[in-house]
Design a protein around this motif. Structure first.
Motif, PDB file in Angstrom:
ATOM      1  N   LEU A 158      47.634  36.642  44.130  1.00 47.46           N
ATOM      2  CA  LEU A 158      47.398  37.967  43.553  1.00 47.46           C
ATOM      3  C   LEU A 158      46.606  37.866  42.256  1.00 47.46           C
ATOM      4  N   LEU A 159      46.982  36.928  41.402  1.00 47.67           N
ATOM      5  CA  LEU A 159      46.257  36.745  40.142  1.00 47.67           C
ATOM      6  C   LEU A 159      44.811  36.330  40.388  1.00 47.67           C
ATOM      7  N   LEU A 160      44.607  35.471  41.376  1.00 51.35           N
ATOM      8  CA  LEU A 160      43.241  35.045  41.689  1.00 51.35           C
ATOM      9  C   LEU A 160      42.403  36.208  42.179  1.00 51.35           C
ATOM     10  N   THR A 161      42.998  37.074  43.009  1.00 53.81           N
ATOM     11  CA  THR A 161      42.272  38.245  43.510  1.00 53.81           C
ATOM     12  C   THR A 161      41.894  39.194  42.380  1.00 53.81           C
ATOM     13  N   ILE A 162      42.857  39.448  41.473  1.00 54.20           N
ATOM     14  CA  ILE A 162      42.576  40.334  40.342  1.00 54.20           C
ATOM     15  C   ILE A 162      41.484  39.748  39.456  1.00 54.20           C
ATOM     16  N   ALA A 163      41.558  38.431  39.221  1.00 54.74           N
ATOM     17  CA  ALA A 163      40.544  37.793  38.384  1.00 54.74           C
ATOM     18  C   ALA A 163      39.151  37.900  39.004  1.00 54.74           C
ATOM     19  N   ILE A 164      39.063  37.727  40.322  1.00 52.64           N
ATOM     20  CA  ILE A 164      37.763  37.832  41.000  1.00 52.64           C
ATOM     21  C   ILE A 164      37.210  39.246  40.893  1.00 52.64           C
ATOM     22  N   ILE A 165      38.093  40.259  41.062  1.00 50.26           N
ATOM     23  CA  ILE A 165      37.647  41.652  40.969  1.00 50.26           C
ATOM     24  C   ILE A 165      37.136  41.959  39.561  1.00 50.26           C
ATOM     25  N   LEU A 166      37.893  41.522  38.546  1.00 48.51           N
ATOM     26  CA  LEU A 166      37.469  41.780  37.166  1.00 48.51           C
ATOM     27  C   LEU A 166      36.154  41.085  36.845  1.00 48.51           C
ATOM     28  N   LEU A 167      36.013  39.853  37.283  1.00 45.70           N
ATOM     29  CA  LEU A 167      34.768  39.131  37.032  1.00 45.70           C
ATOM     30  C   LEU A 167      33.589  39.806  37.724  1.00 45.70           C
ATOM     31  N   THR A 168      33.827  40.328  38.916  1.00 46.51           N
ATOM     32  CA  THR A 168      32.756  41.024  39.635  1.00 46.51           C
ATOM     33  C   THR A 168      32.323  42.284  38.890  1.00 46.51           C
ATOM     34  N   ILE A 169      33.315  43.057  38.416  1.00 47.85           N
ATOM     35  CA  ILE A 169      32.996  44.280  37.674  1.00 47.85           C
ATOM     36  C   ILE A 169      32.234  43.953  36.389  1.00 47.85           C
TER      37      ILE A 169
END
Length: 254
Positions: free
Chosen positions: A82-93
């Protein structure tokens, strides 16, 4: 029973003697005989032991953990994903916004607005007096709009502050277009400045503006635009007019 003989023992023991059930009719040597008493013997390798009750509880707990423990294990197991997914989304934004803002600065190179004073009126009918200043403001960006967020305005006469106020907030100015703005600043004195002889009255207007540039619905952070206008007027009466002016804009993108 009468007429039956007990089996004779010739001194040898058969290998299966220990596995046989002793007849209830033959009492054991050295023990008293009781009616309806049976004695059964089993081989040692066929004796089954029952584990203590506390051992059974431990095994049952490991097989069926409580709901809280199951939930905790599931969260711990899934939290790294879950943390990895959130980090990827934030980095993409962040990457998308960063690329967009970089495009705005590299391609469009935003600049601050330019000001020209068109009218200056001193109103002494209120206490304290106030000044009404009209501007013609131009947005020099051909593809970017300007949004005015914050401001602080002060006016000086002979290097002393005589009035202060704010610039109209949340006004949006279209691309490459002039706009008329009016600013009211309130006097910090009870009376208006006095004119000396035939000399013109010299004022200085300092405006610290916070603006954003916008394109296609995307807004930048607040940038600083410091505007200083030095101007001369003939008097503060009803026939007041601007004799000369110089307005400089210092625009800071960062």
């Amino acid at each position: 029973m009468e007429g039956q003989r007990a089996p004779q023992n010739n001194g040898t023991t058969s290998p299966d003697d220990n596995d046989r059930v002793v007849s209830p009719h033959l009492p054991l040597v050295g023990r008293p005989c009781h009616d309806n008493m049976y004695i059964v013997q089993f081989p040692k390798d066929q004796v089954y032991r029952v584990p203590p009750s506390e051992n059974a509880l431990i095994v049952e707990r490991y097989r069926n953990p409580p709901p809280n423990e199951k939930k905790g294990r599931r969260v711990c197991c899934c939290s790294p994903c879950l943390l990895l997914t959130i980090a990827i989304i934030l980095l993409t934004i962040i990457a998308v916004v960063g690329i967009t803002l970089a495009t705005l600065f590299i391609v469009y190179n935003p600049t601050g607005p330019t000001f020209t004073i068109t009218n200056f009126v001193a109103k002494n009918v209120t206490r304290p007096p106030h000044y009404e200043i009209s501007f013609r403001v131009k947005n020099p960006n051909k593809r970017l709009g300007i949004i005015y967020e914050t401001s602080a305005v002060s006016m000086l006469f002979d290097e002393d502050q005589v009035a202060k106020g704010t610039f109209p907030k949340l006004l949006e100015q279209g691309k490459d277009s002039p706009t008329q703005f009016k600013v009211n600043v309130t006097s910090t004195r009870r009376t208006l400045p006095k004119k000396t002889g035939n000399k013109p009255m010299v004022f200085e207007l300092d405006m610290n503006l916070g603006v954003r540039v916008a394109a296609s619905g995307i807004k930048t952070w607040i940038m600083k635009s410091n505007v200083v206008c030095k101007f001369k007027v003939n008097n503060l009466g009803s026939d007041s007019r601007i004799l000369s002016q110089v307005c400089d804009t210092h625009f800071k993108q960062y």
